[in-house]
Design a protein around this motif. Structure first.
Motif: not given
Length: 74
Positions: A1-11
């Motif tokens: 979940m953390k990598t999904l947030t940083w790599k997909f949701v934030l950009p």
């Protein structure tokens, strides 16, 4: 979940925040001004000087959190 947030949701949040916005054309005390931001306007022309902008930090952070929440939900 953390990598999904940083790599997909934030950009996606940053891209949509900078591209999807609304220009509010308002009349305040007889002066016509253009405010920028969606859902809350966060940039307005300066009240005291010409050729300046004022940025409302509370509305800006609220808009960012709304965009982030929408992308995280999707």
């Amino acid at each position: 979940m953390k990598t999904l947030t940083w790599k997909f949701v934030l950009p996606l949040t940053i891209i949509s925040f900078s591209t999807i916005t609304k220009w509010w054309y308002v009349e305040i005390d007889g002066y016509k001004e253009v405010l920028r931001g969606f859902p809350f306007p966060y940039i307005a022309p300066g009240w005291h000087t010409s050729l300046s902008w004022q940025i409302f930090i509370g509305a800006l952070l609220t808009d960012l959190l709304i965009y982030f929440g929408v992308w995280l939900t999707i």
